[in-house]
Design a protein around this motif. Structure first.
Motif, PDB file in Angstrom:
ATOM      1  N   UNK A   1      49.051  49.944  41.449  1.00 56.91           N
ATOM      2  CA  UNK A   1      48.009  50.635  42.214  1.00 56.91           C
ATOM      3  C   UNK A   1      46.649  49.972  41.995  1.00 56.91           C
ATOM      4  N   UNK A   2      46.655  48.762  41.483  1.00 57.21           N
ATOM      5  CA  UNK A   2      45.363  48.082  41.272  1.00 57.21           C
ATOM      6  C   UNK A   2      45.336  46.789  42.065  1.00 57.21           C
ATOM      7  N   UNK A   3      44.126  46.346  42.408  1.00 59.48           N
ATOM      8  CA  UNK A   3      43.967  45.021  43.032  1.00 59.48           C
ATOM      9  C   UNK A   3      43.127  44.188  42.078  1.00 59.48           C
ATOM     10  N   UNK A   4      43.649  43.081  41.583  1.00 59.05           N
ATOM     11  CA  UNK A   4      42.903  42.283  40.605  1.00 59.05           C
ATOM     12  C   UNK A   4      41.577  41.789  41.189  1.00 59.05           C
ATOM     13  N   UNK A   5      40.620  41.629  40.298  1.00 61.11           N
ATOM     14  CA  UNK A   5      39.252  41.285  40.693  1.00 61.11           C
ATOM     15  C   UNK A   5      39.202  40.051  41.583  1.00 61.11           C
ATOM     16  N   UNK A   6      39.987  39.032  41.206  1.00 57.64           N
ATOM     17  CA  UNK A   6      39.868  37.779  41.984  1.00 57.64           C
ATOM     18  C   UNK A   6      40.331  37.978  43.423  1.00 57.64           C
ATOM     19  N   UNK A   7      41.283  38.887  43.632  1.00 61.32           N
ATOM     20  CA  UNK A   7      41.710  39.124  45.022  1.00 61.32           C
ATOM     21  C   UNK A   7      40.672  39.983  45.749  1.00 61.32           C
ATOM     22  N   UNK A   8      40.048  40.909  45.020  1.00 63.50           N
ATOM     23  CA  UNK A   8      38.986  41.732  45.635  1.00 63.50           C
ATOM     24  C   UNK A   8      37.838  40.835  46.066  1.00 63.50           C
ATOM     25  N   UNK A   9      37.547  39.850  45.228  1.00 64.78           N
ATOM     26  CA  UNK A   9      36.404  38.980  45.531  1.00 64.78           C
ATOM     27  C   UNK A   9      36.727  38.032  46.677  1.00 64.78           C
ATOM     28  N   UNK A  10      37.999  37.696  46.795  1.00 66.00           N
ATOM     29  CA  UNK A  10      38.371  36.705  47.806  1.00 66.00           C
ATOM     30  C   UNK A  10      38.173  37.267  49.217  1.00 66.00           C
ATOM     31  N   UNK A  11      38.328  38.591  49.326  1.00 70.70           N
ATOM     32  CA  UNK A  11      38.223  39.135  50.690  1.00 70.70           C
ATOM     33  C   UNK A  11      37.452  40.452  50.637  1.00 70.70           C
ATOM     34  N   UNK A  12      36.255  40.405  51.166  1.00 66.29           N
ATOM     35  CA  UNK A  12      35.350  41.553  51.119  1.00 66.29           C
ATOM     36  C   UNK A  12      36.038  42.817  51.623  1.00 66.29           C
ATOM     37  N   UNK A  13      36.852  42.621  52.636  1.00 67.14           N
ATOM     38  CA  UNK A  13      37.349  43.833  53.318  1.00 67.14           C
ATOM     39  C   UNK A  13      38.584  44.403  52.605  1.00 67.14           C
ATOM     40  N   UNK A  14      38.857  43.949  51.365  1.00 64.24           N
ATOM     41  CA  UNK A  14      40.043  44.520  50.686  1.00 64.24           C
ATOM     42  C   UNK A  14      39.819  45.994  50.346  1.00 64.24           C
TER      43      UNK A  14
END
Ligand code: EPZ
Length: 417
Positions: free
Chosen positions: A81-94
Motif C-alpha cells: 500500500x505504499x509507493x516508494x519515494x523515487x517513483x513518486x518523484x518520477x511522476x508528479x501525478x502519482x
C-alpha cells in the motif's frame, strides 16, 4: 545527452494518427486497483509516464502485461500500500493512486509529491475530500500516512476549484464506498468522462460525469473490463499547432473533434481553415498566421492550459500581437525564455504573456523546461529558419509518442541524436 536536431522552415504534409490520452491512461491504470478482475486498456500510448505507472502497479503487487498499445492489469495479487519515494518523484501525478490504494488496501503511504516545473502542485483538495470520505491522513516528514478505520463512506464534496486530479481521486474512492458521494464543482474534462465510463463498465454507478455535479452510488464490488482509452486531445492540438506554424496542410486522425472545441476557434482566428470529418480533422494554414487576440486558459470546456505553450509557439510567428492569460498554473511560462532564444518577442507580466509576432524565428540551441514547453520548442524549431537543437527530451517523452519519427514522416527534417 540526447537531443533533437531540426532544420526548420519546411512544410508538413500527410496524416498522423493521434495516440491515446496520457491524462486518461494514468487515472485509468490507478482505477484498475479497485476492480475485481483483470482490466485491459487498449490504445494506451507508449510514454514514460505510462511506464512509471506500470512500475507502480507492479510494485503494489499487481500483474501487468503490455503489448502493442494494450495494457492488461490484474490487481488480485496487490499486497502493498505504499509507493516508494523515487517513483513518486518520477511522476508528479502519482497522487492519483491515493484513492485507489486506500480503497483496495485500507491503507496508503505516499511521499508528498514534490513540486514540478509548473510550480508547486498542492494536493489540499485531494486530501480534504478523502478526509470527508473517512480517510485518516497524517502528514509528517513529507509523508502521507493514510488509513480508513471505519472504511470509506460517501460524502458531499464541493471543490473550491474543479481540480482534475482531485475529481479523479474522489470518483475512484467513491465507487466502493458505503453510500452516495456527490461532487460539486467537479472537473468536466473528457478524461473524467473516460474514467467514469471505465468504472461504470466494471459495474460502478457514476452519473453526471462531464457536468459540474457528479453522483456516485457506492457498490459492493466491481468486475474487470476492456476499455479503449480516448485519443489525446492535447497531442492533437500540438500537431495542429505545428501545422499552423509551418503553413502546412495536415490531417490528424483518431481524434474526438468535440474534445478540441475549445481550441478550434483559436486556430480559426489565426487564419487556419479546419474541416472535421468523423474522427479526422484537416487543417490548412495560411502563408502567414494572424495574431490571436486573447487566449485565456480555463478548466474544460475552456481553453486547455496544456495547449497554451504549443499555441504560443504558433503565435510567435503570427502577424500582430497575441495576449495569453494562464489562469490554471502559477508558473507555466518557463518556455518563454527558450522561445526568446529562437527570436520570439514575448513579454511576461505575472499571468499575462504578450506575444509580438515576428516575421520568422531563427534556429538555436534550446532546452525543454517541461512537457508542453518542450512541445512549444519543437513547433518553434519546425517554423524557424536554420538549425534548432533541443535537449531535455525526457520532458517530451513523458507525453508525446515517437514525436520525431512522426514529424519526420510528415516531412519535417528532424532527428534524435
Ligand atoms: C491534470 O493535472 C493534468 N495531468 C495536467 O496535465 C493538466 O494541466 C491539469 O489537469 C489541468 O487540466 C494529468 O491529468 C495527469 P488540477 P492536475 O488538479 O490534476 C491547483 C500535462 O501537461 N490545485 O486540475 O494536477 C493546481 O495547483 C499535465 O499533461 C490545488 O490548488 O490538475 C493547479 O493550479 C500538466 N489543489 C490547478 O489547481 C489541489 O489539491 C489545476 O490543477 C489540486 C490542484
Amino acid at each position: 545527452m540526447p537531443k533533437l536536431v531540426i532544420n526548420g522552415a519546411k512544410k508538413l504534409r500527410g496524416e498522423i494518427r493521434i495516440h491515446g490520452a496520457k491524462n486518461s491512461t494514468l487515472p485509468l491504470m490507478a482505477a484498475s486497483l479497485v476492480c475485481g478482475g483483470e482490466c485491459v486498456l487498449h490504445n494506451c500510448p507508449s510514454l514514460s509516464d505510462v511506464d512509471t505507472s506500470i512500475r507502480i502497479l507492479r510494485y503494489l503487487g499487481c500483474s501487468v502485461t503490455s503489448s502493442e498499445g494494450s495494457v492488461a492489469i490484474d490487481p488480485a495479487s496487490a499486497d502493498h500500500f505504499d509507493i516508494p519515494d523515487h517513483l513518486m518523484r518520477e511522476m508528479r501525478s502519482s497522487i492519483i493512486f491515493l484513492g485507489a490504494i486506500v480503497s483496495r488496501m485500507g491503507r496508503a503511504v505516499l511521499s508528498f509529491p514534490g513540486g514540478c516545473e509548473l510550480g508547486p502542485r498542492p494536493i489540499d483538495l485531494h486530501l480534504s475530500a478523502l478526509r470527508k470520505m473517512g480517510v485518516v491522513i497524517d502528514e509528517d516528514h513529507g509523508c502521507l500516512n493514510c488509513s480508513v478505520p471505519n472504511g470509506l463512506k460517501g460524502a458531499v464534496i464541493s471543490l473550491s476549484f474543479p481540480s482534475v486530479g482531485a475529481t479523479e481521486n474522489i470518483l475512484i474512492a467513491a465507487v466502493l464506498a458505503k453510500g452516495t458521494t456527490v461532487v460539486n464543482n467537479a472537473a468536466r474534462e473528457p478524461e473524467i468522462c473516460d474514467l467514469a465510463d471505465f468504472l461504470n463498465s466494471c459495474g460502478a454507478k457514476i452519473r453526471g460525469a462531464g457536468e459540474s455535479t457528479i453522483v456516485v452510488e457506492g457498490v459492493k464490488s466491481l468486475t474487470g473490463c476492456e476499455h479503449d482509452v480516448i485519443p489525446d486531445r492535447i497531442a492533437a492540438a500540438t500537431y495542429l499547432a505545428a501545422a499552423a506554424a509551418t503553413g502546412s496542410v495536415l490531417t490528424v486522425k483518431n481524434v474526438v473533434p468535440r474534445h478540441l472545441e475549445p481550441i478550434i476557434p483559436v486556430l480559426e482566428e489565426s487564419g487556419c481553415r479546419l474541416e472535421m470529418d468523423g474522427d479526422r480533422i484537416r487543417i490548412s494554414a495560411p502563408p502567414r498566421l494572424k495574431r490571436i487576440k486573447n487566449v485565456r486558459t480555463m478548466p474544460y470546456p475552456g481553453f486547455p492550459t496544456d495547449a497554451q505553450a504549443p499555441v504560443m509557439a504558433m503565435a510567435s510567428v503570427a502577424e500582430g500581437t497575441s495576449v495569453f492569460v494562464e489562469n490554471i498554473f502559477e508558473s507555466r511560462y518557463k518556455h518563454v525564455g527558450e522561445l526568446l532564444r529562437l527570436g520570439a518577442n514575448i513579454k511576461v507580466e505575472g499571468r499575462v504573456a504578450i506575444v509580438e509576432g515576428v516575421d520568422h524565428l531563427s534556429g538555436a540551441a534550446v532546452e525543454a523546461t517541461d512537457l508542453r514547453g518542450g512541445a512549444a520548442l519543437v513547433i518553434a524549431g519546425l517554423a524557424a529558419q536554420g538549425r534548432t537543437q533541443i535537449t531535455g527530451l525526457h520532458h517530451l517523452d513523458r507525453g508525446y509518442e515517437k514525436i520525431e519519427s512522426n514529424l519526420a514522416r510528415l516531412g519535417a527534417d528532424i532527428v534524435r541524436i
